[in-house]
Design an enzyme around this catalytic site. Structure first.
Site, mmCIF file in Angstrom:
data_model
loop_
_atom_site.group_PDB
_atom_site.id
_atom_site.type_symbol
_atom_site.label_atom_id
_atom_site.label_comp_id
_atom_site.label_asym_id
_atom_site.label_seq_id
_atom_site.Cartn_x
_atom_site.Cartn_y
_atom_site.Cartn_z
ATOM 1 C CG ASP A 50 8.611 -2.985 -0.332
ATOM 2 O OD1 ASP A 50 8.161 -3.958 0.292
ATOM 3 O OD2 ASP A 50 8.198 -1.821 -0.170
ATOM 4 C CE1 TYR A 55 4.656 2.826 -0.583
ATOM 5 C CE2 TYR A 55 6.112 1.287 -1.694
ATOM 6 C CZ TYR A 55 5.654 1.857 -0.531
ATOM 7 O OH TYR A 55 6.183 1.474 0.679
ATOM 8 C CE LYS A 84 5.159 -2.455 1.758
ATOM 9 N NZ LYS A 84 5.667 -1.745 0.576
ATOM 10 C CG HIS A 116 0.880 -0.223 3.123
ATOM 11 N ND1 HIS A 116 1.052 0.363 1.899
ATOM 12 C CD2 HIS A 116 1.920 0.215 3.868
ATOM 13 C CE1 HIS A 116 2.137 1.121 1.900
ATOM 14 N NE2 HIS A 116 2.685 1.050 3.090
#
Length: 290
Positions: A50, A55, A84, A116
Site C-alpha cells: 500500500d 508518501y 492513492k 486519499h
C-alpha cells in the site's frame, strides 16, 4: 483464498481477490528502506503493498518490486498494489495525478487506486468546492477504471456522509474504503454503510499509532495466546474479514505481523476487544469536510 496469494484474501465487488494482509509503506522513503521492507514482506508471505502519492515512495516501491519479485519466483500479477491520489490533485488534476502514480510505480495498471482524502489541499473544510472536486476526481477514476489502468477504485478517510453522497452519484461503486480502525475506534456506522453497498472496509492504523500496544486489556489477551499485542490487534480485524495494512521498516516485525492466520481469538476475547470502543481516533479527522 486466491491461488496466487500466500495469505487469505477477500473478494472485492470487481470480482478480484485482495489479500487480507498488506504492507503499509507510509514513512518508508529511501530506496534502501523500501527494498529492505519489501524483501522481508515478500519472504514473510505478504502479497499486497500500500502506497500513496503523498508518501513519495511510489518510484522506489516500483523499483523494489521489479527487482525482488523474481527472487521469490513471483510475477507482477502475483502482487496487489494500492496507491492513492494526492489531495493537491483533487478535482481537475486527478487524471494527471493518477497517471503520475502509474508512471512512478512503472506499472501498466494499479490494482487499487483510492481518493486519499475527501478534501482538497489548500481549501477550507467548509468550502463547497471540496464536494465538487472529489466528484470530479471520482469521475476521472471511473474513466481510468473503464480503461483497465486502475483495476479497482475506492476511497480513503471518507465518513458515512461522504460515502452516502458518493453512492448516490457514482456510476462505478467504490471497491474499497480504507480508514482508521482498531478496538478503540470500531466505526460501526461506517461499516454498515459499506456492507449495505458491497464496499470492502479496509483498516489502517490497526495499532492506534502504536498507542494500543501498551493497552492492559490487549496485553492480557495477547499473553493468554502467547502472541504479541500487534498480532492480536491485527487478528481481531482479519477475523472480521477486514483487511489490514501494518507498516514497519523492521524485518522482524514485518515477519511477526504476518503470523496472524495460524490462531483464532475466542468469541469472548473478540467481544472483549470490541468493548474497548470509545470513539478514540489517533489519525487526522475528516469529519469537518463538507
Amino acid at each position: 483464498m486466491s491461488s496466487s496469494s500466500a495469505t487469505p484474501s477477500v473478494l472485492l465487488n470487481t470480482g478480484v481477490q485482495m489479500p487480507l494482509l498488506g504492507l503499509g509503506t507510509y514513512k518508508l522513503m529511501s530506496p534502501e528502506d523500501v527494498n529492505k521492507a519489501v524483501d522481508a514482506a515478500l519472504q514473510a508471505g505478504y502479497r499486497a503493498f500500500d502506497s500513496a502519492a503523498v508518501y513519495q515512495n511510489e518510484a522506489n516501491l516500483g523499483r523494489a518490486l521489479k527487482e525482488l519479485l523474481p527472487k521469490y519466483g513471483l510475477r507482477r500479477e502475483d502482487v496487489f498494489i494500492t496507491s492513492k491520489l494526492d489531495p493537491k490533485d483533487q478535482g481537475e488534476r486527478a487524471m494527471e495525478g493518477a497517471l503520475q502514480s502509474l508512471s512512478l510505480l512503472d506499472l501498466d495498471y494499479i490494482d487499487l487506486y483510492l481518493i486519499h482524502w475527501p478534501g482538497t489541499l489548500g481549501l477550507e473544510p467548509t468550502d463547497q468546492c471540496n464536494q465538487s472536486n472529489r466528484a470530479q476526481s471520482w469521475a476521472t477514476l471511473e474513466k481510468l477504471h473503464a480503461e483497465g489502468k486502475l483495476k479497482a477504485i475506492g476511497v480513503s478517510n471518507y465518513t458515512p456522509a461522504h460515502m452516502r453522497q458518493l453512492m448516490q452519484n457514482c456510476k462505478t461503486r467504490p471497491a474499497v474504503l480504507q480508514v482508521e480502525f482498531h478496538p478503540q475506534f470500531c466505526q460501526t456506522e461506517l461499516r454498515s454503510v459499506c456492507e449495505e453497498h458491497g464496499v470492502c472496509f479496509q483498516a489502517y492504523s490497526s495499532l492506534g499509532k502504536g498507542q494500543l500496544i501498551a493497552d492492559p486489556v490487549i496485553m492480557e489477551v495477547a499473553k493468554n495466546y502467547g502472541r504479541t499485542t500487534a498480532q492480536v490487534l491485527l487478528r481481531w480485524a482479519v477475523q472480521q474479514e477486514i483487511p489490514v495494512l501494518p507498516k514497519s521498516s523492521n524485518p522482524d516485525r514485518i515477519n511477526d505481523n504476518a503470523k496472524i492466520f495460524d490462531f483464532t481469538l475466542s468469541d469472548a476475547d473478540m467481544d472483549r476487544l470490541s468493548g474497548l470502543d470509545c470513539g478514540r481516533k489517533y489519525c487526522r479527522d475528516s469529519a469537518q469536510i463538507v
